[in-house]
Write a protein that holds these residues in place. Structure first.
Motif, PDB file in Angstrom:
ATOM      1  N   SER A 214       0.828  -1.204   0.000  1.00  0.00           N
ATOM      2  CA  SER A 214       0.000   0.000   0.000  1.00  0.00           C
ATOM      3  C   SER A 214       0.866   1.258   0.000  1.00  0.00           C
ATOM      4  O   SER A 214       0.596   2.218  -0.738  1.00  0.00           O
ATOM      5  CB  SER A 214      -0.923  -0.016   1.222  1.00  0.00           C
ATOM      6  OG  SER A 214      -1.624   1.183   1.327  1.00  0.00           O
ATOM      7  N   GLN A 215       1.919   1.243   0.816  1.00  0.00           N
ATOM      8  CA  GLN A 215       2.806   2.410   0.852  1.00  0.00           C
ATOM      9  C   GLN A 215       3.510   2.600  -0.486  1.00  0.00           C
ATOM     10  O   GLN A 215       3.637   3.725  -0.980  1.00  0.00           O
ATOM     11  CB  GLN A 215       3.844   2.238   1.969  1.00  0.00           C
ATOM     12  CG  GLN A 215       3.267   2.364   3.359  1.00  0.00           C
ATOM     13  CD  GLN A 215       4.273   2.012   4.440  1.00  0.00           C
ATOM     14  OE1 GLN A 215       5.313   1.408   4.172  1.00  0.00           O
ATOM     15  NE2 GLN A 215       3.941   2.376   5.667  1.00  0.00           N
ATOM     16  N   LYS A 216       3.941   1.494  -1.066  1.00  0.00           N
ATOM     17  CA  LYS A 216       4.623   1.572  -2.360  1.00  0.00           C
ATOM     18  C   LYS A 216       3.674   2.101  -3.439  1.00  0.00           C
ATOM     19  O   LYS A 216       4.046   2.953  -4.259  1.00  0.00           O
ATOM     20  CB  LYS A 216       5.132   0.178  -2.751  1.00  0.00           C
ATOM     21  CG  LYS A 216       6.041   0.185  -3.959  1.00  0.00           C
ATOM     22  CD  LYS A 216       6.672  -1.171  -4.162  1.00  0.00           C
ATOM     23  CE  LYS A 216       7.729  -1.107  -5.207  1.00  0.00           C
ATOM     24  NZ  LYS A 216       7.349  -1.536  -6.511  1.00  0.00           N
ATOM     25  N   ARG A 217       2.440   1.613  -3.416  1.00  0.00           N
ATOM     26  CA  ARG A 217       1.463   2.058  -4.404  1.00  0.00           C
ATOM     27  C   ARG A 217       1.159   3.549  -4.236  1.00  0.00           C
ATOM     28  O   ARG A 217       0.996   4.284  -5.213  1.00  0.00           O
ATOM     29  CB  ARG A 217       0.176   1.254  -4.267  1.00  0.00           C
ATOM     30  CG  ARG A 217      -0.851   1.608  -5.321  1.00  0.00           C
ATOM     31  CD  ARG A 217      -2.114   0.781  -5.165  1.00  0.00           C
ATOM     32  NE  ARG A 217      -3.088   1.151  -6.157  1.00  0.00           N
ATOM     33  CZ  ARG A 217      -3.886   2.215  -6.093  1.00  0.00           C
ATOM     34  NH1 ARG A 217      -3.804   3.027  -5.069  1.00  0.00           N
ATOM     35  NH2 ARG A 217      -4.754   2.473  -7.049  1.00  0.00           N
ATOM     36  N   THR A 218       1.095   3.989  -2.962  1.00  0.00           N
ATOM     37  CA  THR A 218       0.835   5.411  -2.694  1.00  0.00           C
ATOM     38  C   THR A 218       1.912   6.282  -3.329  1.00  0.00           C
ATOM     39  O   THR A 218       1.621   7.336  -3.902  1.00  0.00           O
ATOM     40  CB  THR A 218       0.782   5.661  -1.173  1.00  0.00           C
ATOM     41  OG1 THR A 218      -0.218   4.825  -0.601  1.00  0.00           O
ATOM     42  CG2 THR A 218       0.464   7.097  -0.857  1.00  0.00           C
ATOM     43  N   ILE A 219       3.148   5.822  -3.256  1.00  0.00           N
ATOM     44  CA  ILE A 219       4.243   6.596  -3.866  1.00  0.00           C
ATOM     45  C   ILE A 219       4.212   6.471  -5.385  1.00  0.00           C
ATOM     46  O   ILE A 219       4.425   7.445  -6.110  1.00  0.00           O
ATOM     47  CB  ILE A 219       5.603   6.127  -3.296  1.00  0.00           C
ATOM     48  CG1 ILE A 219       5.693   6.510  -1.818  1.00  0.00           C
ATOM     49  CG2 ILE A 219       6.770   6.741  -4.051  1.00  0.00           C
ATOM     50  CD1 ILE A 219       6.899   5.971  -1.099  1.00  0.00           C
ATOM     51  N   ASP A 220       3.909   5.277  -5.889  1.00  0.00           N
ATOM     52  CA  ASP A 220       3.945   5.034  -7.331  1.00  0.00           C
ATOM     53  C   ASP A 220       2.911   5.843  -8.108  1.00  0.00           C
ATOM     54  O   ASP A 220       3.156   6.218  -9.253  1.00  0.00           O
ATOM     55  CB  ASP A 220       3.743   3.541  -7.633  1.00  0.00           C
ATOM     56  CG  ASP A 220       4.970   2.731  -7.261  1.00  0.00           C
ATOM     57  OD1 ASP A 220       6.050   3.327  -7.088  1.00  0.00           O
ATOM     58  OD2 ASP A 220       4.829   1.494  -7.122  1.00  0.00           O
ATOM     59  N   ILE A 221       1.765   6.128  -7.520  1.00  0.00           N
ATOM     60  CA  ILE A 221       0.719   6.822  -8.269  1.00  0.00           C
ATOM     61  C   ILE A 221       0.938   8.335  -8.322  1.00  0.00           C
ATOM     62  O   ILE A 221       0.194   9.046  -8.988  1.00  0.00           O
ATOM     63  CB  ILE A 221      -0.690   6.520  -7.698  1.00  0.00           C
ATOM     64  CG1 ILE A 221      -0.814   6.996  -6.255  1.00  0.00           C
ATOM     65  CG2 ILE A 221      -1.012   5.055  -7.827  1.00  0.00           C
ATOM     66  CD1 ILE A 221      -2.220   6.844  -5.680  1.00  0.00           C
ATOM     67  N   GLN A 222       1.975   8.827  -7.636  1.00  0.00           N
ATOM     68  CA  GLN A 222       2.242  10.266  -7.638  1.00  0.00           C
ATOM     69  C   GLN A 222       3.090  10.662  -8.853  1.00  0.00           C
ATOM     70  O   GLN A 222       3.677   9.820  -9.518  1.00  0.00           O
ATOM     71  CB  GLN A 222       2.997  10.662  -6.353  1.00  0.00           C
ATOM     72  CG  GLN A 222       2.315  10.271  -5.072  1.00  0.00           C
ATOM     73  CD  GLN A 222       0.970  10.957  -4.895  1.00  0.00           C
ATOM     74  OE1 GLN A 222       0.764  12.069  -5.337  1.00  0.00           O
ATOM     75  NE2 GLN A 222       0.044  10.255  -4.251  1.00  0.00           N
ATOM     76  N   THR A 223       3.141  11.946  -9.076  1.00  0.00           N
ATOM     77  CA  THR A 223       3.997  12.467 -10.150  1.00  0.00           C
ATOM     78  C   THR A 223       5.455  12.368  -9.698  1.00  0.00           C
ATOM     79  O   THR A 223       5.728  12.279  -8.493  1.00  0.00           O
ATOM     80  CB  THR A 223       3.660  13.938 -10.457  1.00  0.00           C
ATOM     81  OG1 THR A 223       3.878  14.710  -9.276  1.00  0.00           O
ATOM     82  CG2 THR A 223       2.227  14.093 -10.925  1.00  0.00           C
ATOM     83  N   PRO A 224       6.389  12.402 -10.633  1.00  0.00           N
ATOM     84  CA  PRO A 224       7.812  12.247 -10.264  1.00  0.00           C
ATOM     85  C   PRO A 224       8.305  13.295  -9.248  1.00  0.00           C
ATOM     86  O   PRO A 224       9.089  12.964  -8.362  1.00  0.00           O
ATOM     87  CB  PRO A 224       8.553  12.396 -11.593  1.00  0.00           C
ATOM     88  CG  PRO A 224       7.564  11.989 -12.626  1.00  0.00           C
ATOM     89  CD  PRO A 224       6.225  12.389 -12.092  1.00  0.00           C
ATOM     90  N   GLU A 225       7.819  14.529  -9.380  1.00  0.00           N
ATOM     91  CA  GLU A 225       8.250  15.564  -8.433  1.00  0.00           C
ATOM     92  C   GLU A 225       7.777  15.242  -7.012  1.00  0.00           C
ATOM     93  O   GLU A 225       8.511  15.383  -6.029  1.00  0.00           O
ATOM     94  CB  GLU A 225       7.725  16.952  -8.835  1.00  0.00           C
ATOM     95  CG  GLU A 225       8.221  17.459 -10.166  1.00  0.00           C
ATOM     96  CD  GLU A 225       7.376  16.951 -11.320  1.00  0.00           C
ATOM     97  OE1 GLU A 225       6.174  16.666 -11.130  1.00  0.00           O
ATOM     98  OE2 GLU A 225       7.933  16.797 -12.419  1.00  0.00           O
TER      99      GLU A 225
END
Length: 122
Positions: A75-86
């Motif tokens: 879940s934590q990884k997915r939360t980061i993955d769905i964000q923009t690169p910045e």
């Protein structure tokens, strides 16, 4: 009559000496020779099926905990993955800052505790 008087006298003397023994014992001993604080509980041996069921339940609990930890990480990884690169970059930097602050805080608490321990030890 003389024998009856002698019997009563002996009984009174015997009862008096018994009471003296009970009341003059040391304070750490209770009546009837038992010491306080020593309480032995009998060991109950459980059947094999009960032991097997307990082991199975413990294994199941460990598996559930592992699965829960995995789902949290995903879940934590997915939360980061769905964000923009910045935003991802900023989130990773915030995580690094937080871990550094937390490590420093734990280090300070530990060193302060040692000082306090030395202060009050003497």
């Amino acid at each position: 009559m003389r024998k009856l008087f002698l019997l009563i006298f002996i009984l009174l003397f015997a009862i008096g000496s018994c009471n003296a023994q009970i009341f003059h014992r040391s304070p750490e001993r209770q009546l009837f020779g038992k010491t306080p604080g020593i309480k032995k509980e009998p060991k109950v041996k459980e059947s094999r099926t009960v032991l097997r069921a307990k082991k199975k339940q413990e294994a199941n609990d460990r598996k559930l905990k592992r699965d829960y930890d995995k789902s949290i990480r995903r879940s934590q990884k997915r939360t980061i993955d769905i964000q923009t690169p910045e935003v991802q970059k900023r989130m990773k930097q915030n995580k690094k800052d937080y871990t550094a602050r937390d490590k420093e805080k734990r280090k300070n608490v530990k060193s302060n505790t040692k000082k306090a321990g030395k202060k009050y030890k003497e």
